[in-house]
Design a protein around this motif. Structure first.
Motif, PDB file in Angstrom:
ATOM      1  N   VAL A 134       0.814  -1.251  -0.046  1.00 19.82           N
ATOM      2  CA  VAL A 134       0.065   0.078   0.049  1.00 19.82           C
ATOM      3  C   VAL A 134       0.940   1.291   0.038  1.00 19.82           C
ATOM      4  O   VAL A 134       1.870   1.353   0.382  1.00 19.82           O
ATOM      5  CB  VAL A 134      -0.879   0.208   1.229  1.00 19.82           C
ATOM      6  CG1 VAL A 134      -1.710  -1.205   1.180  1.00 19.82           C
ATOM      7  CG2 VAL A 134      -0.078   0.094   2.468  1.00 19.82           C
ATOM      8  N   LEU A 135       0.248   2.318  -0.369  1.00 23.31           N
ATOM      9  CA  LEU A 135       1.034   3.663  -0.290  1.00 23.31           C
ATOM     10  C   LEU A 135       0.296   4.183   0.933  1.00 23.31           C
ATOM     11  O   LEU A 135      -0.855   4.430   1.159  1.00 23.31           O
ATOM     12  CB  LEU A 135       0.559   4.599  -1.631  1.00 23.31           C
ATOM     13  CG  LEU A 135       1.109   6.011  -1.590  1.00 23.31           C
ATOM     14  CD1 LEU A 135       2.766   6.071  -1.933  1.00 23.31           C
ATOM     15  CD2 LEU A 135       0.394   6.831  -2.528  1.00 23.31           C
ATOM     16  N   MET A 195      10.835   3.765   1.050  1.00 24.34           N
ATOM     17  CA  MET A 195      10.782   2.365   0.439  1.00 24.34           C
ATOM     18  C   MET A 195      11.918   1.535   1.103  1.00 24.34           C
ATOM     19  O   MET A 195      12.980   2.161   1.474  1.00 24.34           O
ATOM     20  CB  MET A 195      10.701   2.095  -0.908  1.00 24.34           C
ATOM     21  CG  MET A 195       9.439   3.016  -1.522  1.00 24.34           C
ATOM     22  SD  MET A 195       9.674   2.698  -3.415  1.00 24.34           S
ATOM     23  CE  MET A 195       9.566   1.077  -3.764  1.00 24.34           C
ATOM     24  N   ALA A 196      11.639   0.254   1.434  1.00 22.46           N
ATOM     25  CA  ALA A 196      12.635  -0.834   1.606  1.00 22.46           C
ATOM     26  C   ALA A 196      13.675  -0.825   0.496  1.00 22.46           C
ATOM     27  O   ALA A 196      13.329  -0.333  -0.461  1.00 22.46           O
ATOM     28  CB  ALA A 196      12.026  -2.017   2.081  1.00 22.46           C
ATOM     29  N   LEU A 197      14.878  -1.193   0.640  1.00 22.62           N
ATOM     30  CA  LEU A 197      15.793  -1.492  -0.301  1.00 22.62           C
ATOM     31  C   LEU A 197      15.251  -2.172  -1.579  1.00 22.62           C
ATOM     32  O   LEU A 197      14.637  -3.395  -1.406  1.00 22.62           O
ATOM     33  CB  LEU A 197      16.996  -2.488   0.235  1.00 22.62           C
ATOM     34  CG  LEU A 197      17.757  -1.677   1.336  1.00 22.62           C
ATOM     35  CD1 LEU A 197      18.767  -2.964   1.768  1.00 22.62           C
ATOM     36  CD2 LEU A 197      18.594  -0.516   0.787  1.00 22.62           C
ATOM     37  N   VAL A 208      11.442  -3.076   5.955  1.00 29.21           N
ATOM     38  CA  VAL A 208      10.103  -2.364   5.551  1.00 29.21           C
ATOM     39  C   VAL A 208       9.545  -1.475   6.952  1.00 29.21           C
ATOM     40  O   VAL A 208       8.984  -0.531   6.893  1.00 29.21           O
ATOM     41  CB  VAL A 208       8.945  -3.258   5.208  1.00 29.21           C
ATOM     42  CG1 VAL A 208       8.614  -4.354   6.207  1.00 29.21           C
ATOM     43  CG2 VAL A 208       7.847  -2.537   4.610  1.00 29.21           C
ATOM     44  N   ARG A 209       9.920  -1.973   7.959  1.00 31.80           N
ATOM     45  CA  ARG A 209       9.795  -1.292   9.295  1.00 31.80           C
ATOM     46  C   ARG A 209      10.390  -0.145   9.381  1.00 31.80           C
ATOM     47  O   ARG A 209       9.898   0.741  10.105  1.00 31.80           O
ATOM     48  CB  ARG A 209       9.881  -2.409  10.419  1.00 31.80           C
ATOM     49  CG  ARG A 209       8.889  -3.395  10.492  1.00 31.80           C
ATOM     50  CD  ARG A 209       7.293  -2.715  10.780  1.00 31.80           C
ATOM     51  NE  ARG A 209       6.392  -3.582  10.707  1.00 31.80           N
ATOM     52  CZ  ARG A 209       5.794  -4.150  11.816  1.00 31.80           C
ATOM     53  NH1 ARG A 209       6.257  -3.740  13.039  1.00 31.80           N
ATOM     54  NH2 ARG A 209       4.618  -4.962  11.622  1.00 31.80           N
ATOM     55  N   ILE A 267       5.876   3.170   0.736  1.00 28.08           N
ATOM     56  CA  ILE A 267       5.271   1.947   0.363  1.00 28.08           C
ATOM     57  C   ILE A 267       5.678   0.904   1.395  1.00 28.08           C
ATOM     58  O   ILE A 267       6.755   0.536   1.522  1.00 28.08           O
ATOM     59  CB  ILE A 267       5.870   1.751  -1.144  1.00 28.08           C
ATOM     60  CG1 ILE A 267       5.427   2.936  -2.160  1.00 28.08           C
ATOM     61  CG2 ILE A 267       5.127   0.351  -1.624  1.00 28.08           C
ATOM     62  CD1 ILE A 267       5.533   2.674  -3.584  1.00 28.08           C
ATOM     63  N   VAL A 268       4.816   0.342   1.783  1.00 25.46           N
ATOM     64  CA  VAL A 268       4.954  -0.598   2.978  1.00 25.46           C
ATOM     65  C   VAL A 268       3.989  -1.645   2.587  1.00 25.46           C
ATOM     66  O   VAL A 268       2.972  -1.628   2.018  1.00 25.46           O
ATOM     67  CB  VAL A 268       4.843  -0.242   4.217  1.00 25.46           C
ATOM     68  CG1 VAL A 268       5.818   1.059   4.493  1.00 25.46           C
ATOM     69  CG2 VAL A 268       3.442   0.166   4.451  1.00 25.46           C
TER      70      VAL A 268
END
Length: 250
Positions: free
Chosen positions: A103-104, A132-134, A167-168, A183-184
């Motif tokens: 989701v955004l 964002m995560a890597l 992501v956290r 974005i997660v």
């Protein structure tokens, strides 16, 4: 380098040497659910569950280097595939455990948007960052990048992406207001009061989000299979569903 990281992980988790302790390496997005599950598992069985959270890529590389994890839960299939190809998974122990979506999210309160190729994401960002995560290693980042590419938005926003180790960490950037959007996973948005999910990326914009789980050959605990079975039971199911995961295993 990997072996030094592994040794550090082993020092953090000395309980691996205890036969009644199961050491679990789990994707960072599982933290809330796994904390509840580990506590319930200990209460019901009297055995400890020591859970280490990080990006799936980091955990998989630690296992490749010999980290003593009994159980690995990845946020995508590719890192589990890599371990299977390396021959470090216990035969027959792998199964698809969970599903998720991306989701955004926005900092604080925000109005919903429709996520499509017409999303004015560059305008929404202005001069700010998208957390964002890597994007080339951590599953949440990989899925997010693929979705943006599918919608034709990646090239416009990629210079403004703030990449986090997992992501956290990306979620925290938005929760603290350091980035207005991110974005997660949908389950991460549920876990944080200071962000608002404003749109879900179409399922066909990225590969299916599957969390496989398996035992590793480096584990030293006999409790590994018992814990895997517990993850498929009613208490774990309730904990996963409470966080918004789709439970795939029976």
């Amino acid at each position: 380098m990997l072996r030094s990281v592994c040794l550090a992980a082993a020092l953090v988790l000395p309980l691996a040497a205890h036969a009644e302790t199961v050491v679990v390496f789990a994707a960072a997005s599982l933290k809330n659910a796994m904390d509840d599950i580990a506590a319930s598992y200990t209460e019901e069985t009297g055995k400890e569950a020591a859970v280490s959270f990080a990006g799936s890529s980091v955990l998989a590389r630690q296992i490749q280097a010999g980290a003593p994890a009994d159980v690995f839960i990845s946020a995508n299939t590719s890192w589990m595939d890599a371990l299977q190809d390396d021959g470090v998974l216990v035969d027959g122990s792998r199964s698809d455990l969970l599903g998720n979506s991306i989701v955004l999210i926005a900092h604080g309160e925000a109005k919903p948007v429709t996520i499509s190729e017409n999303l004015p994401l560059p305008d929404m960002l202005g001069d700010d960052r998208l957390a964002m995560a890597l994007v080339d290693g951590v599953p949440a980042g990989v899925y997010g990048k693929a979705a943006l590419e599918s919608l034709g938005l990646w090239d416009a926003v990629s210079p403004q992406v703030a990449q986090a180790d997992n992501v956290r960490a990306a979620l925290a950037l938005v929760a603290t207001g350091e980035a207005p959007y991110g974005i997660v996973y949908a389950t991460d948005a549920v876990a944080e009061d200071d962000v608002t999910p404003i749109g879900t990326f179409p399922e066909d914009s990225h590969d299916p989000i599957i969390y496989p789980a398996a035992r590793t050959t480096f584990g030293g605990s006999d409790a590994g299979q018992q814990f895997l079975d517990y993850l498929k039971g009613p208490v774990a199911r309730e904990a996963f569903e409470r966080q918004g995961f789709t439970v795939l295993s029976e």
